[in-house]
Enzyme design. Structure first.
Site, PDB file in Angstrom:
ATOM      1  N   GLY A  13       0.679  -1.272   0.032  1.00 45.03           N
ATOM      2  CA  GLY A  13      -0.007  -0.069  -0.028  1.00 45.03           C
ATOM      3  C   GLY A  13       0.848   1.162   0.063  1.00 45.03           C
ATOM      4  O   GLY A  13       2.152   1.209  -0.307  1.00 45.03           O
ATOM      5  N   CYS A  14       0.119   2.388   0.553  1.00 50.71           N
ATOM      6  CA  CYS A  14       1.012   3.708   0.466  1.00 50.71           C
ATOM      7  C   CYS A  14       2.138   3.491   1.436  1.00 50.71           C
ATOM      8  O   CYS A  14       2.055   2.904   2.485  1.00 50.71           O
ATOM      9  CB  CYS A  14      -0.005   4.691   1.143  1.00 50.71           C
ATOM     10  SG  CYS A  14       0.904   6.286   1.179  1.00 50.71           S
ATOM     11  N   PHE A  15       3.351   3.847   0.908  1.00 52.97           N
ATOM     12  CA  PHE A  15       4.761   3.724   1.887  1.00 52.97           C
ATOM     13  C   PHE A  15       4.824   4.615   2.925  1.00 52.97           C
ATOM     14  O   PHE A  15       5.424   4.438   3.921  1.00 52.97           O
ATOM     15  CB  PHE A  15       5.859   3.770   0.979  1.00 52.97           C
ATOM     16  CG  PHE A  15       6.141   5.011  -0.156  1.00 52.97           C
ATOM     17  CD1 PHE A  15       5.569   6.369   0.099  1.00 52.97           C
ATOM     18  CD2 PHE A  15       6.798   4.722  -1.375  1.00 52.97           C
ATOM     19  CE1 PHE A  15       5.876   7.402  -0.717  1.00 52.97           C
ATOM     20  CE2 PHE A  15       7.079   5.832  -2.214  1.00 52.97           C
ATOM     21  CZ  PHE A  15       6.632   7.245  -1.791  1.00 52.97           C
ATOM     22  N   TRP A  16       4.121   5.605   3.045  1.00 51.48           N
ATOM     23  CA  TRP A  16       4.075   6.657   4.185  1.00 51.48           C
ATOM     24  C   TRP A  16       3.852   5.991   5.490  1.00 51.48           C
ATOM     25  O   TRP A  16       4.452   5.964   6.318  1.00 51.48           O
ATOM     26  CB  TRP A  16       3.284   7.820   3.980  1.00 51.48           C
ATOM     27  CG  TRP A  16       3.738   8.882   2.867  1.00 51.48           C
ATOM     28  CD1 TRP A  16       4.823   8.937   2.388  1.00 51.48           C
ATOM     29  CD2 TRP A  16       2.784   9.630   2.225  1.00 51.48           C
ATOM     30  NE1 TRP A  16       4.807   9.909   1.355  1.00 51.48           N
ATOM     31  CE2 TRP A  16       3.662  10.194   1.130  1.00 51.48           C
ATOM     32  CE3 TRP A  16       1.379   9.900   2.177  1.00 51.48           C
ATOM     33  CZ2 TRP A  16       3.238  11.139   0.305  1.00 51.48           C
ATOM     34  CZ3 TRP A  16       0.931  10.869   1.316  1.00 51.48           C
ATOM     35  CH2 TRP A  16       1.750  11.484   0.514  1.00 51.48           C
ATOM     36  N   PRO A  17       2.336   5.427   5.622  1.00 50.72           N
ATOM     37  CA  PRO A  17       2.144   4.881   6.785  1.00 50.72           C
ATOM     38  C   PRO A  17       3.010   3.364   7.124  1.00 50.72           C
ATOM     39  O   PRO A  17       3.259   3.201   8.327  1.00 50.72           O
ATOM     40  CB  PRO A  17       0.696   4.278   6.671  1.00 50.72           C
ATOM     41  CG  PRO A  17       0.232   4.352   5.530  1.00 50.72           C
ATOM     42  CD  PRO A  17       1.359   5.327   4.623  1.00 50.72           C
TER      43      PRO A  17
END
Length: 155
Positions: A13-17
């Site tokens: 998924g999104c790498f930020w979280p």
């Protein structure tokens, strides 16, 4: 990389979280976000065909194991959402750096799938690690740097 470290590259998924959660794990030395597994060299946020958003994790195997990191990875994303549902950017994939890592990844996926924790079958892919292209500076440590979501949606 320091002498007694190991690396793992995870896409989920999104790498930020994912980066924010992984960087606080005991034994994790460093993390960085970027792109891997795609079609072009030097991908960017606006040009990364086929690449997954991923987190490179450098860890101390004397403090945490590769298996422990993978088990945590399965707790922080939805491995049952196939690429067709979330797109190739956000697919679930483990990029291994050795035959031993590949085997541990296969065993961990089998155990995660058998757990029945998700509504569907675990769709996480396993691939040999290729080049990891570091994302732009503004994407590194994004959540602590932009707690209100600044720059979340690019024009």
């Amino acid at each position: 990389m320091r002498e007694n470290t190991e690396a793992v590259i995870l896409a989920g998924g999104c790498f930020w979280p994912a980066q924010e959660l992984l960087r606080h794990r005991d034994g994790v030395i460093s993390t960085r976000v970027g792109y891997t597994g795609g079609e072009n060299d030097n991908p960017t946020a606006d040009n990364h065909p086929g690449h997954a958003e991923a987190v490179e994790v450098i860890f101390d195997p004397e403090r945490t194991s590769y298996r422990d990191i993978l088990e945590f990875f399965f707790q922080i994303h939805r491995p049952d959402l196939g690429e067709g549902l979330v797109g190739s950017d956000y697919r679930s994939e483990i990029f291994y750096t050795s035959d031993e890592q590949r085997q541990v990844a296969e065993d961990t996926i089998a155990d995660a799938d058998a757990s029945g924790l998700w509504p569907g079958k675990v769709m996480t892919k396993i691939s040999e690690a290729g080049p990891f292209w570091e994302a732009e500076a503004e994407d590194q440590d994004y959540l602590p740097n932009y707690p209100g979501g600044k720059n979340q949606f690019r024009p």
